[in-house]
Scaffold this motif. Structure first.
Motif, mmCIF file in Angstrom:
data_model
loop_
_atom_site.group_PDB
_atom_site.id
_atom_site.type_symbol
_atom_site.label_atom_id
_atom_site.label_comp_id
_atom_site.label_asym_id
_atom_site.label_seq_id
_atom_site.Cartn_x
_atom_site.Cartn_y
_atom_site.Cartn_z
ATOM 1 N N LEU A 46 0.872 -1.242 0.023
ATOM 2 C CA LEU A 46 -0.052 -0.013 0.196
ATOM 3 C C LEU A 46 0.702 1.195 0.053
ATOM 4 N N ARG A 47 0.580 2.194 -0.801
ATOM 5 C CA ARG A 47 1.344 3.404 -0.625
ATOM 6 C C ARG A 47 0.537 4.594 -0.971
ATOM 7 N N GLU A 48 0.682 5.729 -0.029
ATOM 8 C CA GLU A 48 -0.055 6.827 -0.106
ATOM 9 C C GLU A 48 0.592 7.569 -1.475
ATOM 10 N N THR A 49 -0.625 8.097 -2.254
ATOM 11 C CA THR A 49 -0.032 8.865 -3.389
ATOM 12 C C THR A 49 -1.152 10.138 -3.580
ATOM 13 N N SER A 50 -0.994 10.856 -4.559
ATOM 14 C CA SER A 50 -1.819 11.798 -5.006
ATOM 15 C C SER A 50 -1.654 12.097 -6.424
ATOM 16 N N ASN A 51 -1.347 10.831 -7.090
ATOM 17 C CA ASN A 51 -1.111 10.662 -8.627
ATOM 18 C C ASN A 51 -2.770 11.053 -9.192
ATOM 19 N N PRO A 52 -2.541 12.198 -10.320
ATOM 20 C CA PRO A 52 -3.722 12.538 -10.823
ATOM 21 C C PRO A 52 -4.300 11.467 -12.030
ATOM 22 N N LEU A 53 -3.738 10.176 -12.135
ATOM 23 C CA LEU A 53 -3.983 9.310 -13.046
ATOM 24 C C LEU A 53 -5.532 8.746 -12.902
ATOM 25 N N ALA A 54 -6.093 8.282 -13.856
ATOM 26 C CA ALA A 54 -7.679 7.728 -13.829
ATOM 27 C C ALA A 54 -7.442 6.520 -13.074
ATOM 28 N N SER A 55 -8.376 6.341 -11.958
ATOM 29 C CA SER A 55 -8.316 5.418 -11.112
ATOM 30 C C SER A 55 -9.743 5.067 -10.641
ATOM 31 N N ASP A 61 -6.409 12.213 -2.942
ATOM 32 C CA ASP A 61 -5.659 11.835 -1.478
ATOM 33 C C ASP A 61 -5.891 10.362 -1.623
ATOM 34 N N ARG A 62 -5.118 9.515 -2.345
ATOM 35 C CA ARG A 62 -5.261 8.172 -2.875
ATOM 36 C C ARG A 62 -4.355 7.144 -2.051
ATOM 37 N N ILE A 63 -4.485 5.893 -2.594
ATOM 38 C CA ILE A 63 -3.841 4.693 -1.828
ATOM 39 C C ILE A 63 -3.732 4.008 -3.083
ATOM 40 N N LEU A 72 -3.551 -0.543 -8.582
ATOM 41 C CA LEU A 72 -4.439 0.324 -8.759
ATOM 42 C C LEU A 72 -4.675 1.226 -7.639
ATOM 43 N N MET A 73 -5.612 2.430 -7.853
ATOM 44 C CA MET A 73 -5.521 3.316 -6.950
ATOM 45 C C MET A 73 -6.775 3.541 -6.355
ATOM 46 N N ILE A 74 -7.032 3.657 -5.012
ATOM 47 C CA ILE A 74 -8.428 3.866 -4.341
ATOM 48 C C ILE A 74 -8.165 5.117 -3.292
ATOM 49 N N ALA A 75 -9.280 5.372 -2.939
ATOM 50 C CA ALA A 75 -9.597 6.669 -2.057
ATOM 51 C C ALA A 75 -10.544 6.236 -0.997
ATOM 52 N N ILE A 95 3.527 -1.230 4.039
ATOM 53 C CA ILE A 95 2.995 0.164 3.702
ATOM 54 C C ILE A 95 3.812 1.197 3.726
ATOM 55 N N VAL A 96 3.793 2.060 2.632
ATOM 56 C CA VAL A 96 4.659 3.200 2.211
ATOM 57 C C VAL A 96 4.066 4.503 2.691
ATOM 58 N N ARG A 97 4.450 5.356 3.449
ATOM 59 C CA ARG A 97 3.764 6.535 3.701
ATOM 60 C C ARG A 97 4.622 7.568 2.854
ATOM 61 N N ARG A 98 3.941 8.858 2.766
ATOM 62 C CA ARG A 98 4.608 9.876 1.731
ATOM 63 C C ARG A 98 6.010 10.054 2.315
ATOM 64 N N ALA A 99 5.853 10.435 3.457
ATOM 65 C CA ALA A 99 7.362 10.932 4.145
ATOM 66 C C ALA A 99 8.256 9.736 4.622
ATOM 67 N N SER A 100 7.704 8.656 4.800
ATOM 68 C CA SER A 100 8.673 7.390 5.049
ATOM 69 C C SER A 100 7.828 6.179 5.143
ATOM 70 N N VAL A 101 8.384 5.061 5.277
ATOM 71 C CA VAL A 101 8.143 3.565 5.064
ATOM 72 C C VAL A 101 7.553 3.493 6.765
ATOM 73 N N SER A 102 6.075 3.176 6.939
ATOM 74 C CA SER A 102 5.846 3.192 8.070
ATOM 75 C C SER A 102 5.873 1.784 8.760
ATOM 76 N N LYS A 103 5.825 0.650 7.935
ATOM 77 C CA LYS A 103 6.031 -0.752 8.341
ATOM 78 C C LYS A 103 6.399 -1.555 6.872
ATOM 79 N N SER A 104 7.192 -2.319 7.324
ATOM 80 C CA SER A 104 7.624 -3.577 6.413
ATOM 81 C C SER A 104 8.040 -4.776 7.152
ATOM 82 N N ARG A 105 7.306 -5.713 6.900
ATOM 83 C CA ARG A 105 7.547 -7.202 7.461
ATOM 84 C C ARG A 105 7.936 -8.058 6.444
#
Length: 105
Positions: A46-55, A61-63, A72-75, A95-105
């Motif tokens: 999962l990655r936070e994004t603000s990509n304007p591509l169709a989705s 404010d998408r994931i 694929l992107m969802i909100a 889970i990849v946050r905009r500023a940093s990686v919050s969790k990676s197992r």
């Protein structure tokens, strides 16, 4: 006539726009006339994004979801709650946050 035809496609997108977990371990994504079901266990990232591509998202404010080899992107209304639920159901997810990686197992 053109406006009526546009409304036929736009209004369902505004009214039917949600993401939920079904009782079978799947993520159900509904966006207007489109409906897709993905196994939660197949979610790799999962990655936070603000990509304007169709989705499948009515917000910028998408994931971005990586499910198998598909992206694929969802909100969602509450990203923190969504991330926590995905983490609970699929502990190996990255889970990849905009500023940093919050969790990676």
């Amino acid at each position: 006539l053109c406006l009526v035809l546009c409304d036929i496609f736009i209004i369902p997108t505004l009214l039917r726009n949600y993401v939920e977990f079904d009782g079978k371990g799947n993520l159900l994504i509904v966006f207007g006339f489109q409906k897709a079901t993905y196994p939660v266990s197949k979610i790799r990232r999962l990655r936070e994004t603000s990509n304007p591509l169709a989705s499948l998202a009515a917000s910028f404010d998408r994931i971005e979801l990586r499910i198998g080899y598909e992206e694929l992107m969802i909100a969602v209304k509450d990203k923190e709650e969504f991330f926590a639920e995905i983490e609970r159901r699929c502990p190996q997810v990255e889970i990849v946050r905009r500023a940093s990686v919050s969790k990676s197992r």
